[in-house]
Design an enzyme around this catalytic site. Structure first.
Site, PDB file in Angstrom:
ATOM      1  N   ARG A 160     -67.196   8.628  76.971  1.00  0.00           N
ATOM      2  CA  ARG A 160     -66.193   8.004  76.093  1.00  0.00           C
ATOM      3  C   ARG A 160     -66.327   8.516  74.651  1.00  0.00           C
ATOM      4  O   ARG A 160     -66.225   7.750  73.697  1.00  0.00           O
ATOM      5  CB  ARG A 160     -66.337   6.480  76.093  1.00  0.00           C
ATOM      6  CG  ARG A 160     -66.046   5.812  77.396  1.00  0.00           C
ATOM      7  CD  ARG A 160     -64.584   5.949  77.776  1.00  0.00           C
ATOM      8  NE  ARG A 160     -64.225   5.057  78.865  1.00  0.00           N
ATOM      9  CZ  ARG A 160     -64.389   5.348  80.153  1.00  0.00           C
ATOM     10  NH1 ARG A 160     -64.887   6.513  80.512  1.00  0.00           N
ATOM     11  NH2 ARG A 160     -64.040   4.483  81.080  1.00  0.00           N
ATOM     12  N   SER A 233     -61.335  -1.339  79.009  1.00  0.00           N
ATOM     13  CA  SER A 233     -62.724  -1.704  78.695  1.00  0.00           C
ATOM     14  C   SER A 233     -62.880  -1.842  77.186  1.00  0.00           C
ATOM     15  O   SER A 233     -62.609  -0.888  76.454  1.00  0.00           O
ATOM     16  CB  SER A 233     -63.689  -0.625  79.171  1.00  0.00           C
ATOM     17  OG  SER A 233     -63.574  -0.432  80.544  1.00  0.00           O
ATOM     18  N   GLU A 329     -65.922   0.069  72.508  1.00  0.00           N
ATOM     19  CA  GLU A 329     -65.264   1.324  72.867  1.00  0.00           C
ATOM     20  C   GLU A 329     -63.929   1.495  72.152  1.00  0.00           C
ATOM     21  O   GLU A 329     -63.519   2.598  71.789  1.00  0.00           O
ATOM     22  CB  GLU A 329     -65.034   1.360  74.388  1.00  0.00           C
ATOM     23  CG  GLU A 329     -64.755   2.754  74.911  1.00  0.00           C
ATOM     24  CD  GLU A 329     -63.729   2.796  76.014  1.00  0.00           C
ATOM     25  OE1 GLU A 329     -62.745   3.533  75.863  1.00  0.00           O
ATOM     26  OE2 GLU A 329     -63.921   2.091  77.023  1.00  0.00           O
TER      27      GLU A 329
HETATM   28  N1  EPU Z   1     -69.204  -6.273  87.185  1.00  0.00           N
HETATM   29  C1  EPU Z   1     -69.555  -7.598  87.132  1.00  0.00           C
HETATM   30  N2  EPU Z   1     -68.716  -8.474  86.487  1.00  0.00           N
HETATM   31  C2  EPU Z   1     -67.566  -8.072  85.915  1.00  0.00           C
HETATM   32  C3  EPU Z   1     -67.216  -6.711  85.954  1.00  0.00           C
HETATM   33  C4  EPU Z   1     -68.053  -5.830  86.596  1.00  0.00           C
HETATM   34  O1  EPU Z   1     -70.581  -8.003  87.647  1.00  0.00           O
HETATM   35  O2  EPU Z   1     -66.852  -8.926  85.377  1.00  0.00           O
HETATM   36  C5  EPU Z   1     -70.054  -5.337  87.936  1.00  0.00           C
HETATM   37  C6  EPU Z   1     -69.353  -4.912  89.222  1.00  0.00           C
HETATM   38  O3  EPU Z   1     -69.656  -5.802  90.262  1.00  0.00           O
HETATM   39  C7  EPU Z   1     -69.930  -3.552  89.496  1.00  0.00           C
HETATM   40  C8  EPU Z   1     -70.200  -3.007  88.093  1.00  0.00           C
HETATM   41  O4  EPU Z   1     -70.181  -4.127  87.211  1.00  0.00           O
HETATM   42  O5  EPU Z   1     -71.166  -3.655  90.152  1.00  0.00           O
HETATM   43  C9  EPU Z   1     -69.204  -1.955  87.644  1.00  0.00           C
HETATM   44  O6  EPU Z   1     -67.894  -2.496  87.593  1.00  0.00           O
HETATM   45  P1  EPU Z   1     -66.572  -1.569  87.678  1.00  0.00           P
HETATM   46  O7  EPU Z   1     -66.647  -0.732  88.907  1.00  0.00           O
HETATM   47  O8  EPU Z   1     -65.393  -2.434  87.495  1.00  0.00           O
HETATM   48  O9  EPU Z   1     -66.706  -0.535  86.497  1.00  0.00           O
HETATM   49  P2  EPU Z   1     -67.152  -0.696  84.980  1.00  0.00           P
HETATM   50  O10 EPU Z   1     -68.451  -0.006  84.802  1.00  0.00           O
HETATM   51  O11 EPU Z   1     -67.069  -2.119  84.562  1.00  0.00           O
HETATM   52  C10 EPU Z   1     -66.121   1.564  84.161  1.00  0.00           C
HETATM   53  C11 EPU Z   1     -65.171   2.049  83.103  1.00  0.00           C
HETATM   54  C12 EPU Z   1     -63.730   1.741  83.506  1.00  0.00           C
HETATM   55  C13 EPU Z   1     -63.442   2.464  84.804  1.00  0.00           C
HETATM   56  C14 EPU Z   1     -64.442   1.986  85.859  1.00  0.00           C
HETATM   57  C15 EPU Z   1     -64.331   2.765  87.143  1.00  0.00           C
HETATM   58  C16 EPU Z   1     -66.421   1.965  81.026  1.00  0.00           C
HETATM   59  C17 EPU Z   1     -66.591   1.312  79.704  1.00  0.00           C
HETATM   60  N3  EPU Z   1     -65.488   1.435  81.829  1.00  0.00           N
HETATM   61  O12 EPU Z   1     -65.995   0.142  84.235  1.00  0.00           O
HETATM   62  O13 EPU Z   1     -62.875   2.285  82.491  1.00  0.00           O
HETATM   63  O14 EPU Z   1     -62.118   2.206  85.239  1.00  0.00           O
HETATM   64  O15 EPU Z   1     -65.806   2.188  85.394  1.00  0.00           O
HETATM   65  O16 EPU Z   1     -64.805   4.062  86.949  1.00  0.00           O
HETATM   66  O17 EPU Z   1     -67.103   2.955  81.302  1.00  0.00           O
HETATM   67  C18 EPU Z   1     -61.613   1.849  80.524  1.00  0.00           C
HETATM   68  O18 EPU Z   1     -62.320   2.670  79.949  1.00  0.00           O
HETATM   69  O19 EPU Z   1     -60.682   1.240  79.933  1.00  0.00           O
HETATM   70  C19 EPU Z   1     -61.873   1.540  81.921  1.00  0.00           C
HETATM   71  C20 EPU Z   1     -61.188   0.591  82.577  1.00  0.00           C
END
Ligand code: EPU
Length: 333
Positions: A160, A233, A329
């Site tokens: 990012r 995010s 972010e």
């Molecule tokens: N999780 C929780 N609670 C929540 C949300 C997530 O426990 O409320 C846990 C999930 O269970 C999972 C882990 O966190 O084990 C990861 O969650 P998720 O797959 O939704 O991905 P993320 O790491 O929260 C990142 C990016 C997203 C992108 C997704 C998929 C960042 C800051 N965000 O989210 O990007 O879509 O991975 O690759 O790196 C964005 O930048 O706007 C964005 C949506």
């Protein structure tokens, strides 16, 4: 070129925040852009408005960059170079590439925003980042009006992050981006858990299948900015060292994590925020999304300051509970 006064930016930012631009101009050609920077260097660049939180009115001249167009430069082998102007909507561009059977951007389906701002934060999702298909971009230097080509090695892409968020912040206006895509023998990436489960019954998933799966997953947990204001995010996922991670794991053996390098572990900020009790919480019109705690939302008429205050409250609680700092972010103005 028509410079308008006191324009509401509510419809120009996906958070739907009602801040005003003192002066606002829509730019529809490179000629107009070059002209405007001859008399005004103090510029606020507005693309899709998908990665910003406006906490005050904007004093600088707001440039709404509307440059449109897609050019294809075909080659004899499996590769095609596709250049999109900065004002092209990102998702519409991805859908168009898929319709042409150009592979490489399918995992980045449905990300809000425009092509021109996509390299600034090296947009990424489901195991893919823009840097994986980036070829080059052209940008206008505000101080000189000269156009410079940036190759991948000039952009310093990170998680990012890029040179345009740091050393070159506010110095250049990206006018187009060229991607190196595949015409056949696509190198697809379905490593992300939720995608592979959705596609487990498909033998050789096409880039369209992957895009459809990504759209399904995003729609199931991320709010549609057309319905509820948000900027995706709000925080970055923090990266901590192995020792801190091992200590955390003792008290929280279930903690989700990804190994980044030998000594670095990435922790989902959404998990930390949920553990701290914020998921689905609402403070007036500012809130934390019910299905993904990493996303802050504007239910209707929250001010940017109210969203920012909530973000700081979350940062403080996560710091006090886990001794982890959550980096924001979204760009705060
Ligand atoms: N999780 C929780 N609670 C929540 C949300 C997530 O426990 O409320 C846990 C999930 O269970 C999972 C882990 O966190 O084990 C990861 O969650 P998720 O797959 O939704 O991905 P993320 O790491 O929260 C990142 C990016 C997203 C992108 C997704 C998929 C960042 C800051 N965000 O989210 O990007 O879509 O991975 O690759 O790196 C964005 O930048 O706007 C964005 C949506």
């Amino acid at each position: 070129m028509n410079i308008q006064k006191n324009i509401s930016l509510k419809q120009y930012n996906t958070f739907g925040i009602s801040a005003n631009a003192k002066r606002f101009v829509s730019i529809n050609s490179l000629k107009e852009l070059k002209k405007v920077i001859t008399f005004e260097k103090n510029i606020f660049l507005l693309g899709g408005g998908s990665n910003m939180l406006l906490t005050a009115d904007i004093e600088k001249l707001v440039l709404h960059l509307n440059l449109k167009g897609i050019i294809v430069n075909d080659t004899e082998n499996d590769v095609v170079f596709v250049t999109a102007e900065a004002g092209e909507n990102w998702h519409e561009f991805v859908v168009w590439c898929i319709s042409q059977n150009y592979g490489g951007l399918e995992n980045l389906s449905l990300i809000p925003g425009n092509v021109g701002t996509s390299p600034i934060q090296n947009i990424g999702a489901y195991g893919v980042e823009i840097k994986d298909t980036f070829h080059q971009l052209e940008a206008l230097e505000i101080s000189t009006g000269k156009i410079k080509i940036f190759k991948i090695e000039d952009c310093n892409f990170g998680y990012r992050n890029s040179v345009f968020k740091k050393e070159l912040k506010d110095k250049y206006i990206i006018i187009n981006v060229t991607f190196k895509l595949t015409k056949k023998n696509h190198k697809t990436n379905i490593s992300y858990g939720a995608i592979s489960s959705l596609l487990e019954n498909k033998e050789n998933p096409t880039i369209k299948d992957i895009s459809d799966a990504v759209i399904d997953i995003r729609q199931s947990k991320l709010p549609d900015p057309e319905e509820v204001g948000n900027s995706g995010s709000f925080f970055k996922n923090p990266i901590i060292n192995q020792n801190s991670f091992k200590t955390l794991q003792i008290t929280h053996p279930e903690i989700p994590h990804y190994i980044v390098s030998e000594n670095e572990v990435k922790i989902p900020a959404g998990w930390l925020i949920e553990q701290c009790g914020f998921k689905g919480k609402r403070f007036g019109d500012a809130g934390v999304h019910t299905k993904q705690a990493l996303v802050l939302v504007n239910y209707n008429n929250a001010t940017g300051q109210e969203i920012y205050t909530l973000a700081q409250k979350i940062q403080q609680k996560v710091k006090d509970t886990y001794n982890i700092y959550l980096d924001i972010e979204v760009n705060i103005f």
